[in-house]
Design a protein around this motif. Structure first.
Motif, PDB file in Angstrom:
ATOM      1  N   PHE A 186       0.825  -1.208   0.000  1.00  0.00           N
ATOM      2  CA  PHE A 186       0.000   0.000   0.000  1.00  0.00           C
ATOM      3  C   PHE A 186       0.858   1.255   0.000  1.00  0.00           C
ATOM      4  CE2 PHE A 186      -2.608  -3.193   2.371  1.00  0.00           C
ATOM      5  CZ  PHE A 186      -3.550  -3.395   1.378  1.00  0.00           C
ATOM      6  N   LEU A 187       1.980   1.203   0.696  1.00  0.00           N
ATOM      7  CA  LEU A 187       2.849   2.366   0.803  1.00  0.00           C
ATOM      8  C   LEU A 187       3.455   2.749  -0.546  1.00  0.00           C
ATOM      9  CD1 LEU A 187       3.896   4.282   3.022  1.00  0.00           C
ATOM     10  CD2 LEU A 187       5.901   2.793   3.238  1.00  0.00           C
ATOM     11  N   VAL A 188       3.666   1.770  -1.430  1.00  0.00           N
ATOM     12  CA  VAL A 188       4.315   2.036  -2.710  1.00  0.00           C
ATOM     13  C   VAL A 188       3.490   2.993  -3.575  1.00  0.00           C
ATOM     14  CG1 VAL A 188       3.267   0.089  -3.960  1.00  0.00           C
ATOM     15  CG2 VAL A 188       5.539   0.916  -4.612  1.00  0.00           C
ATOM     16  N   SER A 189       2.179   3.049  -3.355  1.00  0.00           N
ATOM     17  CA  SER A 189       1.323   3.931  -4.160  1.00  0.00           C
ATOM     18  C   SER A 189       1.342   5.376  -3.688  1.00  0.00           C
ATOM     19  CB  SER A 189      -0.129   3.430  -4.122  1.00  0.00           C
ATOM     20  OG  SER A 189      -0.234   2.145  -4.659  1.00  0.00           O
ATOM     21  N   VAL A 190       1.782   5.602  -2.452  1.00  0.00           N
ATOM     22  CA  VAL A 190       1.643   6.932  -1.856  1.00  0.00           C
ATOM     23  C   VAL A 190       2.418   8.005  -2.611  1.00  0.00           C
ATOM     24  CG1 VAL A 190       2.028   8.315   0.220  1.00  0.00           C
ATOM     25  CG2 VAL A 190       1.060   6.014   0.409  1.00  0.00           C
TER      26      VAL A 190
END
Length: 589
Positions: A186-190
């Motif tokens: 999820f963090l990779v999209s931020v």
């Protein structure tokens, strides 16, 4: 958010269309990567929050992590497309980017464990789906406004490449990141979301016709309630009910399906009575819009469950038979499915360019015929296949889907009046996403039915022959087939999960054989192939129907398409009539 004026394409200059294409492509890419990245990461996610997804009480968590995003986008895209028509497509698209980014942050910082963590993740996945719906509903309309008709096939084709490629790239990205730390998926999209949000706010402008009108609240409510009920019924129809391997006979499932359909019928009646309907049913008078959407619906029914079936095939059978441990299979399943992505990446933009020059009808129809042939080849292919044959079929399947996708979307969007492009794109996406959920439920049910008919006896005999007491073997063999299917889908060792503590009471060599790489794949191969043949037979039928529907669109040759001047007039509102009269020549097909 402050009111932002509508610009003409001439004011924004020739570079604006490429800015619009690059930003909307980024938006579609991260939205679709996130729709599939969870599939491969599910074992690590549930392990991280301390939940066994194969326990019957936790199956609902598993299903909603998989299906929630699709259900929400299917329900909301039409409403959000309508909002774009009323208040500005760039404005609504930018809001979607912001919502998507915030939800990605909240998913990445999950600090709960157990049921609370599962509910937190599902809740924010639904919010993420809301952001995705804003992006999906308005990206096609923004591109249709920004590009002249003779370049829309290219633009929509490249946007479609991002949408489909993202769903496959998500499998690989999830397989790489989840074993390191599941929060990273999820963090990779931020960072991409933050960049995309700021970029969209600064650079994207509303160029299309905006038609302010009262919101159709009764239409919105009945559509949302009806579609949610139907999609929930499909989702829970996969789960066992009583002694049945699936839940299609469950009173709850039947109530959702019948009640949902009844509410949707009421929705159609309402839409014929209100002044500013959510679904502009008059658009179905446009030949290309109607037949193009039928083709899109049937194509989505055919290919929607394909990704799931291929994952089960690779993770549960083929990869273990070829030396991979069950823990390794999620990542390698994503890698071995890359030929489909390559085929699509090559075919979609190429067919978009060709559609601008020679028309879309024959290209779209040929693409679905090719896709149908690949489903037939997958039926003929042995379960324990030669990989290069499998890769070639996936490559051709991707080419077929790419040949259909870009011309079909361009044909439908070109047929729409300038003031209906947001709602029309939303309707198209709704049909596509709802069909994909239906397809997943249908494919899963067929595979479960195939497993349930022959797997119990085969499993009971195999377990007994290798030292498991007859009573225990019979009990394990009669567990719901969905548990076996989900175990294979998640990359768990199904036999190890089913036997549990009983493994310690078996001779070490027998325990090792039962939990090794050959026992379960060989056990499941026959029943799986039976279900596979029926599922892909259905896919062939609907692809052929879609091919015929594509032929029935009224293909516009380049000489029939609006000129750049006409496009500027339609988009900038420079023609003689009011907004409701701004209909491009191609919309009268």
């Amino acid at each position: 958010m402050a009111e932002r004026r509508t610009y003409s394409i001439a004011e924004l200059g020739p570079r604006y269309k490429w800015i619009a294409l690059s930003n909307t492509t980024l938006g579609m890419l991260i939205a679709t990567i996130n729709s599939s990245i969870v599939l491969i990461a599910l074992p690590d996610i549930f392990k991280g929050i301390g939940i066994n997804p194969l326990e019957p009480a936790n199956t609902s968590y598993l299903l909603w992590m998989i299906m929630g995003f699709l259900v929400v986008t299917a329900v909301l895209v039409v409403s959000f497309g309508r909002l774009g028509d009323m208040y500005g497509r760039a404005r609504m698209y930018n809001l979607g980017f912001a919502v998507f980014t915030v939800s990605s942050i909240m998913l990445a910082i999950t600090w709960f464990d157990g049921d609370a963590a599962a509910l937190w993740l599902i809740g924010w996945r639904i919010v993420q789906g809301v952001g995705g719906a804003f992006l999906m509903a308005n990206s096609s309309a923004i591109l249709t406004d920004a590009f002249p008709a003779n370049q829309r096939g290219l633009a929509l084709g490249m946007n479609g490449v991002a949408a489909i490629a993202g769903s496959f790239l998500g499998l690989v990205v999830g397989g790489v990141l989840a074993p390191v730390d599941w929060n990273l998926i999820f963090l990779v999209s931020v960072p991409f979301g933050v960049i995309g949000t700021i970029w969209a706010y600064l650079k994207l402008h509303d160029t299309g016709v905006r038609k302010h009108a009262r919101m159709d609240w009764w239409g919105n409510i009945t559509f949302a309630v009806g579609l949610i009920a139907v999609l929930i019924g499909i989702t829970y129809g996969i789960q066992p009910y009583g002694s049945s391997p699936t839940g299609w006979g469950s009173p709850m499932v039947l109530s959702c399906l019948i009640g949902g359909i009844a509410v949707l019928v009421a929705f159609v009646v309402i839409e014929t009575k209100v002044d500013n309907p959510l679904f502009r049913l008059s658009l179905f008078k446009i030949r290309s819009f109607t037949w193009g959407n039928i083709a899109n619906l049937t194509a989505s029914l055919g290919r929607g469950g394909l990704q799931f079936i291929l994952i089960i095939w690779l993770q549960g059978i083929w990869l273990p038979q070829h030396g991979y441990t069950f823990e390794q299979t999620p990542l390698w399943a994503g890698i071995y499915m890359l030929p489909m992505t390559v085929g699509f990446l090559v075919a979609a933009p190429t067919s978009g360019i060709l559609a601008d020059r020679i028309g879309s009808r024959l290209l779209a129809s040929s693409g679905l015929l090719i896709t149908a042939i690949t489903f037939l080849l997958l039926i003929i292919l042995p379960v324990n296949f030669n990989y290069w044959a499998f890769a070639a079929i996936l490559l051709i399947n991707g080419i077929g889907m790419g040949m259909f996708s870009s011309p079909n979307r361009a044909e439908v969007m070109n047929s729409l009046p300038a003031d209906a492009r947001g709602s029309g794109a939303g309707m198209m996406t709704t049909f596509q996403n709802a069909a994909m959920v239906l397809s997943i439920g249908f494919f899963f049910s067929l595979i479960i039915a195939g497993l349930s008919s022959s797997l119990p006896a085969t499993m009971s005999q195999g377990l007994t022959e290798h030292g498991v007491p007859a009573a225990s073997a019979s009990q394990i063999a009669n567990l719901p087939a969905v548990a076996v299917l989900f175990a294979a889908f998640l990359g768990y060792n199904p036999i190890q999960q089913l036997l549990g503590d009983q493994l310690s009471s078996l001779p070490p060599d027998q325990a090792s054989f039962l939990t090794g790489r050959s026992f379960f794949p060989n056990l499941i191969s026959g029943p799986f192939q039976s279900g596979l043949a029926v599922a892909f037979g259905f896919a062939i039928a609907v692809c052929l129907i879609g091919a015929v529907a594509s032929l029935l669109t009224k293909d516009a040759r380049p000489k029939d398409r609006e000129t750049v001047g006409e496009e500027l007039a339609a988009v900038a509102g420079e023609s003689g009539g009011g907004p409701s009269e701004l209909v491009s020549p191609s919309s009268e097909r």
